[in-house]
Design an enzyme around this catalytic site. Structure first.
Site, PDB file in Angstrom:
ATOM      1  N   PHE A  31      -7.061  11.283  15.044  1.00  0.00           N
ATOM      2  CA  PHE A  31      -8.227  11.886  14.338  1.00  0.00           C
ATOM      3  C   PHE A  31      -9.551  10.976  13.970  1.00  0.00           C
ATOM      4  CE2 PHE A  31      -9.332  12.481   9.703  1.00  0.00           C
ATOM      5  CZ  PHE A  31     -10.440  13.169   9.939  1.00  0.00           C
ATOM      6  N   VAL A  80       1.620  -0.281  20.235  1.00  0.00           N
ATOM      7  CA  VAL A  80       1.196  -1.604  19.597  1.00  0.00           C
ATOM      8  C   VAL A  80       2.408  -2.519  19.153  1.00  0.00           C
ATOM      9  CG1 VAL A  80      -1.180  -1.129  18.622  1.00  0.00           C
ATOM     10  CG2 VAL A  80       0.748  -0.485  17.405  1.00  0.00           C
ATOM     11  N   ASN A 105       0.970  -8.339  16.606  1.00  0.00           N
ATOM     12  CA  ASN A 105       0.271  -8.088  17.904  1.00  0.00           C
ATOM     13  C   ASN A 105      -1.277  -8.342  17.813  1.00  0.00           C
ATOM     14  OD1 ASN A 105       2.793  -8.625  19.166  1.00  0.00           O
ATOM     15  ND2 ASN A 105       3.217  -6.276  19.363  1.00  0.00           N
ATOM     16  N   TYR A 146       5.646   3.796   5.079  1.00  0.00           N
ATOM     17  CA  TYR A 146       4.227   3.817   5.305  1.00  0.00           C
ATOM     18  C   TYR A 146       3.644   2.880   4.332  1.00  0.00           C
ATOM     19  CZ  TYR A 146      -0.403   5.805   5.723  1.00  0.00           C
ATOM     20  OH  TYR A 146      -1.833   5.877   6.030  1.00  0.00           O
TER      21      TYR A 146
HETATM   22  P1  NAD Z   1      -3.800  10.132  13.278  1.00  0.00           P
HETATM   23  O1  NAD Z   1      -1.969  10.340  13.162  1.00  0.00           O
HETATM   24  O2  NAD Z   1      -4.585  11.379  13.747  1.00  0.00           O
HETATM   25  O3  NAD Z   1      -3.868   8.846  14.200  1.00  0.00           O
HETATM   26  C1  NAD Z   1      -3.024   7.746  14.230  1.00  0.00           C
HETATM   27  C2  NAD Z   1      -3.187   7.350  15.752  1.00  0.00           C
HETATM   28  O4  NAD Z   1      -2.519   6.113  16.154  1.00  0.00           O
HETATM   29  C3  NAD Z   1      -2.705   8.425  16.668  1.00  0.00           C
HETATM   30  O5  NAD Z   1      -3.580   8.804  17.845  1.00  0.00           O
HETATM   31  C4  NAD Z   1      -1.337   7.872  17.239  1.00  0.00           C
HETATM   32  O6  NAD Z   1      -0.728   8.354  18.466  1.00  0.00           O
HETATM   33  C5  NAD Z   1      -1.566   6.529  17.322  1.00  0.00           C
HETATM   34  N1  NAD Z   1      -0.273   5.760  17.128  1.00  0.00           N
HETATM   35  C6  NAD Z   1       0.663   5.643  16.256  1.00  0.00           C
HETATM   36  N2  NAD Z   1       1.695   5.094  16.440  1.00  0.00           N
HETATM   37  C7  NAD Z   1       1.187   4.154  17.569  1.00  0.00           C
HETATM   38  C8  NAD Z   1       1.933   3.126  18.130  1.00  0.00           C
HETATM   39  N3  NAD Z   1       2.905   2.543  17.661  1.00  0.00           N
HETATM   40  N4  NAD Z   1       1.148   2.701  19.129  1.00  0.00           N
HETATM   41  C9  NAD Z   1      -0.146   3.057  19.422  1.00  0.00           C
HETATM   42  N5  NAD Z   1      -0.634   3.953  18.904  1.00  0.00           N
HETATM   43  C10 NAD Z   1      -0.058   4.811  17.895  1.00  0.00           C
HETATM   44  O7  NAD Z   1      -4.201   9.725  11.752  1.00  0.00           O
HETATM   45  P2  NAD Z   1      -5.357   9.268  11.355  1.00  0.00           P
HETATM   46  O8  NAD Z   1      -5.761  10.054   9.967  1.00  0.00           O
HETATM   47  O9  NAD Z   1      -6.632   9.347  12.304  1.00  0.00           O
HETATM   48  O10 NAD Z   1      -5.304   7.795  10.729  1.00  0.00           O
HETATM   49  C11 NAD Z   1      -5.855   6.711  11.425  1.00  0.00           C
HETATM   50  C12 NAD Z   1      -5.472   5.413  10.662  1.00  0.00           C
HETATM   51  O11 NAD Z   1      -6.222   5.482   9.385  1.00  0.00           O
HETATM   52  C13 NAD Z   1      -4.003   5.082  10.377  1.00  0.00           C
HETATM   53  O12 NAD Z   1      -3.700   3.818  10.187  1.00  0.00           O
HETATM   54  C14 NAD Z   1      -4.027   5.678   8.960  1.00  0.00           C
HETATM   55  O13 NAD Z   1      -2.935   4.942   8.151  1.00  0.00           O
HETATM   56  C15 NAD Z   1      -5.524   5.177   8.356  1.00  0.00           C
HETATM   57  N6  NAD Z   1      -5.524   6.128   7.071  1.00  0.00           N
HETATM   58  C16 NAD Z   1      -6.073   7.417   7.291  1.00  0.00           C
HETATM   59  C17 NAD Z   1      -6.309   8.186   6.120  1.00  0.00           C
HETATM   60  C18 NAD Z   1      -6.626   9.550   6.211  1.00  0.00           C
HETATM   61  O14 NAD Z   1      -6.799  10.201   5.155  1.00  0.00           O
HETATM   62  N7  NAD Z   1      -6.706  10.160   7.487  1.00  0.00           N
HETATM   63  C19 NAD Z   1      -6.235   7.701   4.820  1.00  0.00           C
HETATM   64  C20 NAD Z   1      -5.865   6.146   4.870  1.00  0.00           C
HETATM   65  C21 NAD Z   1      -5.455   5.456   5.829  1.00  0.00           C
HETATM   66  N1  UDP Z   2      -0.119 -11.403  21.076  1.00  0.00           N
HETATM   67  C1  UDP Z   2      -0.652 -10.283  21.902  1.00  0.00           C
HETATM   68  N2  UDP Z   2      -1.823 -10.481  22.550  1.00  0.00           N
HETATM   69  C2  UDP Z   2      -2.543 -11.623  22.678  1.00  0.00           C
HETATM   70  C3  UDP Z   2      -2.108 -12.739  21.932  1.00  0.00           C
HETATM   71  C4  UDP Z   2      -0.853 -12.635  21.342  1.00  0.00           C
HETATM   72  O1  UDP Z   2      -0.249  -9.281  22.037  1.00  0.00           O
HETATM   73  O2  UDP Z   2      -3.599 -11.656  23.254  1.00  0.00           O
HETATM   74  C5  UDP Z   2       1.161 -11.179  20.424  1.00  0.00           C
HETATM   75  C6  UDP Z   2       2.079 -12.328  20.873  1.00  0.00           C
HETATM   76  O3  UDP Z   2       3.070 -11.693  21.841  1.00  0.00           O
HETATM   77  C7  UDP Z   2       2.599 -12.524  19.600  1.00  0.00           C
HETATM   78  C8  UDP Z   2       1.990 -11.877  18.501  1.00  0.00           C
HETATM   79  O4  UDP Z   2       0.680 -11.467  19.007  1.00  0.00           O
HETATM   80  O5  UDP Z   2       4.009 -11.906  19.529  1.00  0.00           O
HETATM   81  C9  UDP Z   2       1.323 -12.991  17.241  1.00  0.00           C
HETATM   82  O6  UDP Z   2       0.768 -14.054  18.124  1.00  0.00           O
HETATM   83  P1  UDP Z   2       0.746 -15.467  17.378  1.00  0.00           P
HETATM   84  O7  UDP Z   2      -0.319 -16.364  18.316  1.00  0.00           O
HETATM   85  O8  UDP Z   2       0.314 -15.424  16.061  1.00  0.00           O
HETATM   86  O9  UDP Z   2       2.314 -15.896  17.261  1.00  0.00           O
HETATM   87  P2  UDP Z   2       3.289 -16.502  18.324  1.00  0.00           P
HETATM   88  O10 UDP Z   2       2.647 -16.238  19.737  1.00  0.00           O
HETATM   89  O11 UDP Z   2       3.007 -18.165  17.897  1.00  0.00           O
HETATM   90  O12 UDP Z   2       4.449 -16.199  17.973  1.00  0.00           O
END
Ligand code: NAD
Ligand code: UDP
Ligand code: UDP
Length: 320
Positions: free
Chosen positions: A12, A58, A98, A144
């Site tokens: 969103f 992620v 990451n 969360y």
């Molecule tokens: P949303 O659920 O629509 O968006 C979250 C997005 O993250 C989705 O597209 C989902 O597919 C993606 N996602 C989830 N897990 C993932 C993962 N492991 N790897 C890659 N992508 C992943 O929710 P939103 O309302 O758009 O929220 C976005 C951000 O803002 C979130 O981090 C949320 O915690 C934060 N937030 C939102 C609100 C709100 O009121 N909308 C309030 C506070 C914080």
């Molecule tokens: N990392 C990544 N992208 C990058 C550099 C790092 O996803 O371009 C990830 C990496 O795999 C690691 C994490 O980020 O798990 C944290 O990185 P950092 O350098 O702090 O830690 P380290 O590699 O020393 O554990």
């Protein structure tokens, strides 16, 4: 031209952010695993040669050369983040590690989408950034809340230890077009129920309060925050300060949609915060930012969006 990574970019808020960043003349990488987001949210951007959509989770490392990172990946609706709480924690914590590792390697600025949930069920009202919160570390919201709190701690630690340029936004309830029909949060639930003439499901007695921020105000605040010069900015609250009870919200939505819906009360979920309102003096001072869109204006825009998503036969009212 800056290259900007938006994790959770097909969600969103993320999809509105990608659109804004492209309009500002940036090159945007949208990373998403589509858990709660959708390709549909960004399909209008696909033909833009400065937009890339990447399916990636992620919790796995990701490599790209970027100037800025907005870390939004995380399911945000209680209904969705509670389905798989372990995954929610991994996403917040491992995702932050990451993305911070990526920021450290590339020298990129990185912004964390944190949340008013770090204040839990607040005993201080309104909530300033200095308040440490009142979070149940074991309850159904803890995956969360604690995941996001740990992510903030990680951001601070990468700043102190590795001089990573960090920004932390504590986002309060935000709504608008592109919330999924089954998102489960209150504004989309009520609008969809009202348009379908179904009862609006008010949890508890509806006296709990929230402040509802329209998405364009939030996007403006996030971009302003990213553009600050200091190495470490935040945490900083971003939210609207007009406070409403959930029952008032339900009544307003019924009126604005001219719906025949009634209101029904359902069980209040565990640890549902009783009140919530941001103290935004820091954002006003540091970013020159204010939420500008009133609830009525924002709701009308959002209602218009949902009318296009729901079969018209479901919302033909007697008045029409
Ligand atoms: P949303 O659920 O629509 O968006 C979250 C997005 O993250 C989705 O597209 C989902 O597919 C993606 N996602 C989830 N897990 C993932 C993962 N492991 N790897 C890659 N992508 C992943 O929710 P939103 O309302 O758009 O929220 C976005 C951000 O803002 C979130 O981090 C949320 O915690 C934060 N937030 C939102 C609100 C709100 O009121 N909308 C309030 C506070 C914080
Ligand atoms: N990392 C990544 N992208 C990058 C550099 C790092 O996803 O371009 C990830 C990496 O795999 C690691 C994490 O980020 O798990 C944290 O990185 P950092 O350098 O702090 O830690 P380290 O590699 O020393 O554990
Ligand atoms: N809520 C409600 N009916 C719904 C969905 C939510 O009454 O159909 C209530 C919920 O109990 C909470 C408020 O609305 O008090 C905001 O809920 P939401 O899930 O949108 O966000 P929260 O602020 O709780 O994270």
């Amino acid at each position: 031209m800056k290259r900007i990574l938006v994790t959770g970019g097909a969600g969103f808020i993320g999809s509105h952010l990608c659109e804004r960043l492209l309009n500002d003349g940036n090159d945007v990488i949208c990373l998403d695993n589509f858990l709660t987001g959708s390709k549909k949210n960004v399909e209008h951007l696909i033909d833009n040669k400065y937009f890339e959509l990447v399916r990636h989770d992620v919790i796995m490392p990701f490599y790209a050369e970027v100037d800025e990172i907005y870390n939004l990946a995380c399911p945000a609706s209680p209904v969705h983040y509670q389905v798989n709480p372990i995954k929610t924690i991994k996403t917040s914590v491992m995702g932050a590690i990451n993305m911070l590792g990526l920021a450290k390697r590339t020298g990129a600025k990185i912004l964390q989408a944190s949340t008013s949930e770090v204040y839990g069920n607040p005993k201080v009202h309104p909530q300033p950034e200095t308040y440490w919160g009142n979070v149940n570390p074991l309850g159904s919201r803890s995956s969360y809340d604690e995941g996001k709190r740990c992510a903030e701690s990680l951001f601070m630690s990468y700043y102190h230890q590795n001089k990573v340029k960090i920004k932390i936004a504590r986002i309060f309830n935000t709504y608008g077009p592109k919330m999924r029909l089954n998102d489960g949060r209150v504004v989309s639930n009520f609008i969809i129920q009202a348009l379908r003439n179904q009862p609006l499901t008010v949890y508890g007695d509806g006296t709990q309060t929230r402040c509802f921020q329209y998405v364009s105000d939030l996007i403006d605040g996030l971009v302003k925050l990213m553009n600050t010069d200091d190495l470490c900015v935040g945490p900083i609250n971003l939210g609207n300060t007009q406070e409403f009870t959930v029952r008032e919200l339900a009544e307003k939505i019924i009126a604005l949609t001219h719906s025949r819906s009634t209101i029904v009360n359902e069980d209040l979920p565990e640890d549902d915060p009783v009140q919530r309102k941001p103290d935004i003096r820091l954002a006003q001072k540091m970013l020159g930012w204010n939420a500008l869109i009133s609830l009525d204006e924002g709701l009308n825009e959002t209602i218009q969006y949902y009318r296009t998503k729901i079969d018209p036969s479901e919302y033909i009212f007697e008045a029409n």
